[in-house]
Design a protein around this motif. Structure first.
Motif, short mmCIF file in Angstrom:
data_model
loop_
_atom_site.label_atom_id
_atom_site.label_comp_id
_atom_site.label_asym_id
_atom_site.label_seq_id
_atom_site.Cartn_x
_atom_site.Cartn_y
_atom_site.Cartn_z
N ALA A 77 -116.40 -21.10 -79.45
CA ALA A 77 -116.43 -20.47 -80.76
C ALA A 77 -115.71 -19.12 -80.73
N ALA A 78 -115.92 -18.35 -79.67
CA ALA A 78 -115.26 -17.04 -79.56
C ALA A 78 -113.76 -17.18 -79.45
N LEU A 79 -113.32 -18.19 -78.69
CA LEU A 79 -111.88 -18.39 -78.51
C LEU A 79 -111.21 -18.79 -79.82
N GLU A 84 -107.68 -16.98 -84.17
CA GLU A 84 -107.44 -16.75 -85.60
C GLU A 84 -107.35 -15.27 -85.94
N GLY A 85 -107.52 -14.40 -84.94
CA GLY A 85 -107.42 -12.97 -85.17
C GLY A 85 -108.70 -12.34 -85.66
N ASP A 86 -109.80 -13.12 -85.68
CA ASP A 86 -111.09 -12.59 -86.15
C ASP A 86 -111.89 -12.12 -84.94
N PHE A 87 -111.57 -10.95 -84.42
CA PHE A 87 -112.24 -10.46 -83.22
C PHE A 87 -113.69 -10.08 -83.49
N SER A 88 -113.98 -9.64 -84.70
CA SER A 88 -115.37 -9.29 -85.01
C SER A 88 -116.26 -10.53 -85.09
N GLY A 89 -115.67 -11.68 -85.38
CA GLY A 89 -116.45 -12.91 -85.47
C GLY A 89 -116.54 -13.66 -84.16
N ALA A 90 -116.05 -13.04 -83.07
CA ALA A 90 -116.07 -13.71 -81.76
C ALA A 90 -117.44 -13.63 -81.10
N GLY A 91 -118.32 -12.78 -81.65
CA GLY A 91 -119.66 -12.67 -81.07
C GLY A 91 -119.69 -11.87 -79.79
N LEU A 92 -118.68 -11.05 -79.56
CA LEU A 92 -118.60 -10.23 -78.35
C LEU A 92 -118.91 -8.77 -78.69
N SER A 110 -95.31 -15.66 -77.12
CA SER A 110 -96.46 -16.51 -77.44
C SER A 110 -96.94 -17.29 -76.22
N GLY A 111 -96.02 -17.60 -75.31
CA GLY A 111 -96.40 -18.34 -74.12
C GLY A 111 -97.36 -17.56 -73.24
N ALA A 112 -97.05 -16.26 -73.05
CA ALA A 112 -97.92 -15.41 -72.23
C ALA A 112 -99.29 -15.25 -72.87
N ARG A 113 -99.31 -15.09 -74.20
CA ARG A 113 -100.59 -14.96 -74.90
C ARG A 113 -101.39 -16.26 -74.83
N GLN A 114 -100.71 -17.40 -74.92
CA GLN A 114 -101.39 -18.68 -74.83
C GLN A 114 -102.02 -18.89 -73.45
N ARG A 115 -101.27 -18.52 -72.42
CA ARG A 115 -101.80 -18.65 -71.05
C ARG A 115 -103.03 -17.75 -70.87
N TYR A 116 -102.95 -16.55 -71.42
CA TYR A 116 -104.09 -15.64 -71.31
C TYR A 116 -105.33 -16.22 -72.00
N LEU A 117 -105.12 -16.81 -73.18
CA LEU A 117 -106.25 -17.38 -73.90
C LEU A 117 -106.83 -18.59 -73.16
N GLU A 118 -105.96 -19.38 -72.53
CA GLU A 118 -106.44 -20.52 -71.75
C GLU A 118 -107.27 -20.05 -70.55
#
Length: 226
Positions: A77-79, A84-92, A110-118
């Motif tokens: 859910a946080a990811l 989606e850019g909703d950091f306040s709704g990540a529950g962190l 975008s590739g570096a950001r995608q790897r970080y999110l994974e």
């Protein structure tokens, strides 16, 4: 004079002896049954103590399983919210969400950001799992990577060894002595495809009791001449 002879006395003695023998055997049977009953009750109490401790250990293990499962759900859910850019709704916590935002902003492409999110998903799983298990069992996390202390692993863009060890000792009193159960569980590599049993490895499941202290109340000769 044979007709004056009587066997009544000898038969009475025989009957008395038979009754005495029956009484003795009856007393022995009752004593043996009573001893067997006490032994069976003691064994039942020992088995009951064992399973009471074992059930507490199983409850702790299930608590670790549930913490990892909750961590998976919260991390997903946080990811989604972060993507989606909703950091306040990540529950962190706000400081962690802000650091993740800053880390994403510092990455180019975008590739570096995608790897970080994974790579962020398993880190969030461990973060939520550790938070849940320490809330249910305070002080149970006995060993973990040093960077967990400041949650630095959430911001790092380099591979991190994800694992921590949750341990607890359960104590139960039995017949004036204490029985213990030591449980240590290692939680590591919370991959989406792994079963909970593969993520949570039981390192120790050991039951023990305090050493028996023998008190000598007799003045025994120790082998030394006076």
């Amino acid at each position: 004079m044979k007709w004056l002879t009587s066997n009544r006395g000898s038969s009475s003695i025989l009957v008395a002896l038979v009754l005495i023998i029956l009484v003795v055997f009856g007393v022995l049977a009752v004593a043996t049954s009573s001893a067997n009953l006490r032994l069976a009750m003691k064994h039942a109490e020992t088995v009951k103590t064992y399973y009471n401790l074992d059930s507490e250990g199983e409850r702790f293990l299930n608590g670790v399983y549930n913490s990892v499962q909750q961590g998976r759900e919260k991390a997903s859910a946080a990811l989604r919210a972060i993507t989606e850019g909703d950091f306040s709704g990540a529950g962190l916590p706000a400081n962690i969400a802000e650091m993740i935002r800053a880390t994403l902003g510092s990455l180019s492409g975008s590739g570096a950001r995608q790897r970080y999110l994974e790579e962020l998903y398993p880190k969030l799983v461990m973060y939520y799992a550790m938070s849940a298990i320490t809330e249910a069992y305070p002080g149970c996390v006995a060993s973990m990577a040093g960077d967990y202390l400041e949650n630095a692993h959430l911001y790092s863009t380099v591979p991190v060894d994800l694992h921590f060890i949750a341990g607890k000792t359960f104590i139960l009193e039995h017949e004036g002595s204490l029985r213990y159960l030591n449980v240590r569980i290692e939680v590591s590599d919370p991959d989406k495809e792994k079963n909970l049993e593969d993520i949570c490895a039981v390192l120790e499941w050991r039951m023990w009791q305090e050493p028996f202290e023998y008190r000598n109340e007799l003045d025994l000769w120790e082998g030394r001449p006076e």
